[in-house]
Design a protein around this motif. Sequence first.
Motif, PDB file in Angstrom:
ATOM      1  N   CYS A 123      43.192  39.757  48.149  1.00  0.00           N
ATOM      2  CA  CYS A 123      42.395  38.601  47.720  1.00  0.00           C
ATOM      3  C   CYS A 123      40.921  38.977  47.861  1.00  0.00           C
ATOM      4  O   CYS A 123      40.492  39.473  48.906  1.00  0.00           O
ATOM      5  CB  CYS A 123      42.722  37.389  48.574  1.00  0.00           C
ATOM      6  SG  CYS A 123      41.569  36.028  48.337  1.00  0.00           S
ATOM      7  N   LYS A 158      38.483  37.210  48.271  1.00  0.00           N
ATOM      8  CA  LYS A 158      37.725  36.356  49.181  1.00  0.00           C
ATOM      9  C   LYS A 158      38.122  36.615  50.642  1.00  0.00           C
ATOM     10  O   LYS A 158      37.292  36.968  51.458  1.00  0.00           O
ATOM     11  CB  LYS A 158      37.994  34.888  48.824  1.00  0.00           C
ATOM     12  CG  LYS A 158      37.228  33.904  49.645  1.00  0.00           C
ATOM     13  CD  LYS A 158      36.095  33.342  48.841  1.00  0.00           C
ATOM     14  CE  LYS A 158      35.289  32.380  49.688  1.00  0.00           C
ATOM     15  NZ  LYS A 158      34.379  31.603  48.882  1.00  0.00           N
ATOM     16  N   CYS A 159      39.434  36.464  50.952  1.00  0.00           N
ATOM     17  CA  CYS A 159      39.843  36.540  52.353  1.00  0.00           C
ATOM     18  C   CYS A 159      40.497  37.878  52.698  1.00  0.00           C
ATOM     19  O   CYS A 159      40.779  38.147  53.857  1.00  0.00           O
ATOM     20  CB  CYS A 159      40.777  35.395  52.701  1.00  0.00           C
ATOM     21  SG  CYS A 159      42.416  35.567  51.969  1.00  0.00           S
ATOM     22  N   CYS A 164      43.764  34.668  46.340  1.00  0.00           N
ATOM     23  CA  CYS A 164      45.060  34.128  46.771  1.00  0.00           C
ATOM     24  C   CYS A 164      45.067  32.626  46.488  1.00  0.00           C
ATOM     25  O   CYS A 164      44.035  32.050  46.152  1.00  0.00           O
ATOM     26  CB  CYS A 164      45.293  34.398  48.255  1.00  0.00           C
ATOM     27  SG  CYS A 164      44.279  33.388  49.342  1.00  0.00           S
ATOM     28  N   CYS A 172      42.507  30.440  48.671  1.00  0.00           N
ATOM     29  CA  CYS A 172      41.097  30.637  48.334  1.00  0.00           C
ATOM     30  C   CYS A 172      40.778  30.071  46.951  1.00  0.00           C
ATOM     31  O   CYS A 172      39.730  29.472  46.747  1.00  0.00           O
ATOM     32  CB  CYS A 172      40.738  32.114  48.406  1.00  0.00           C
ATOM     33  SG  CYS A 172      40.813  32.763  50.084  1.00  0.00           S
TER      34      CYS A 172
HETATM   35 ZN    ZN Z   1      42.308  34.514  49.916  1.00  0.00          ZN
END
Ligand code: ZN
Length: 572
Positions: free
Chosen positions: A542, A544-545, A563, A566
Amino acid sequence: MDIQTKTCQNCKTPFQIDDSDFTFYKKMKVPPPTWCPECRLQRRFAFRNERTLYKRPCALCGKDTLTMYDPDGGITSYCGECWWSDNWDPILYGQEYDFSRPFFEQFSELMRKVPHQNLIGIFSTWKNTEYANMNHELKNCYWLFNSDYDENLLYGEEIEHSKECVDVTMIEGTQLAYESLNCIKCYQVYYSVNCENSHDIWFSKNLSGCSNCFGCMNLRNQQYCIFNEKFSKEDYQKKIAEYKLDSYTAVQSFKKKAVEFWLKFPNKYLTGIRNVNSTGEYINNSKNVRNSYIVTDGQDCRYCMWLITKTNKDCYDYTQFGENTQRIYEAYGCGLNIDNVIGGVSIVEGRSIQYSMHCFSSNNLFGCAGLHGKEYCILNKQYTKEEYEELVLKITGHMNTMPYIDKKGRKYSYGEFFPPEISQFAYNETSAQEFFPLTKEETLEQGYSWKEDKERNYKIAVKSEDLPDSILDVKEDITSQIIGCEHKGECKEQCTIAFRITSQELQFYKSQKIPLPRLCPNCRHYQRVKNRNPIKLYSRNCAKCGKEIETSYAPDRPEIVYCEQCYNAEVA
Ligand SMILES: [Zn+2]
Ligand SMILES: [Zn+2]
Ligand SMILES: [Zn+2]
Ligand SMILES: [Zn+2]
Ligand SMILES: [Zn+2]
């Protein structure tokens, strides 16, 4: 979880079989597969000819028909009326099982004797519809495949309950769509992807509940936005008019701009909603559906594709079309109240059917072709229940002691799908070529057959580059002219080299102020589906995370992928 790694008999790459797979194989009483999931899909596709159609008379009544079967391919083709009539009897082709020869060899012989229906579908539900295959309930449609309940639809596939659309793929409950893919419940949507409940949308992706948006991405319940920027109604309308969307040059440049703009925003790892423990692409309302593609309302399925009518439960390696099905393994083109089918092509209504093709409303068949309303038949020969059960046991054993071996040395025992070399079609006539494109040399090397294009002598009246730039300058007589496709047959896209504009189609372009296409319908199809994510899954993190995700966006693709959590936090 117990995972076993095997080597694919076909491509020699390793693949894994886990606990739940073994549970399924045990339930179906089949051994685990010897081909990897991807090769298994390619093998089923080698039997699926969606759009290579030929003009040929019905072999029974002589009427002119369009058919999937090449006149030189050795298959007898009947029109729909004849095939469904009592004027012939498939039981008369029945043959005794011969324990001195492999099963698939005998099945291939039977299949080549029994007449085939020219196309797949319920022809009596097609009104004023031409050049169409694998459909149900169509009215005034042309060049339409794998679609149902549509009206005035031209050039498309996977279209359900829609009206007045041209050049579309995966559209549902939509009216007036052009060059769009995966749109649900939309009205007037053009050059757009993955939109729902929206209207007056241009060059946009992942919109929901929007109207009057142009070049936008990931918006929810917005109006009058251009490249995600909000305008007043008056300013929006003024700008749209200045864009001159009736011009081919203008449209091409906005298409490019939109795709570049979309790259700035995140995509969800899987296109779909309301899923539990599911992986794949275009999955909705599903539970434990893994590694599948375009599945709605599925449960405990793996390696499935194009199952959009509920419900489908406990199915593996099942490609098209579903509706109240369970315990299906290695099947294509089957559905509607079927249970316990292994190795099926076009099986509709019935239970306990193995290694059969084009059989309807029948139960307990093994190795049959073209039967309606029968039971306890093997190679189209009628048996009693007791004889049938005893002989089926012997044959499945015999398939293991004397497997079919193809010319590349691949072994087909009980549990494997039909060997591609017995297919009624050449590789490049089928969906295998669309999803797993090969050159002629590669095709032959891998043991599939190849069909040379028949010589085409079109007198091209207009070159695509000489078409008027604006639809406003197109005259009515264009419908009588043969236009050259921009690709000139030099692509791998089943290019037809030349094409025509029908009058129904011209009316659509004129009323929607859409410029004329420069490519033939097949080349247009191939460009459009480039916006569809592939069947393959990759692991990626992902953006972002950093969580590991399984997604159809390959790691080297430029899109930002998030994901579920997110994506929902930022967009939904
Ligand atoms: Zn994520
Ligand atoms: Zn393989
Ligand atoms: Zn006929
Ligand atoms: Zn073309
Ligand atoms: Zn092309």
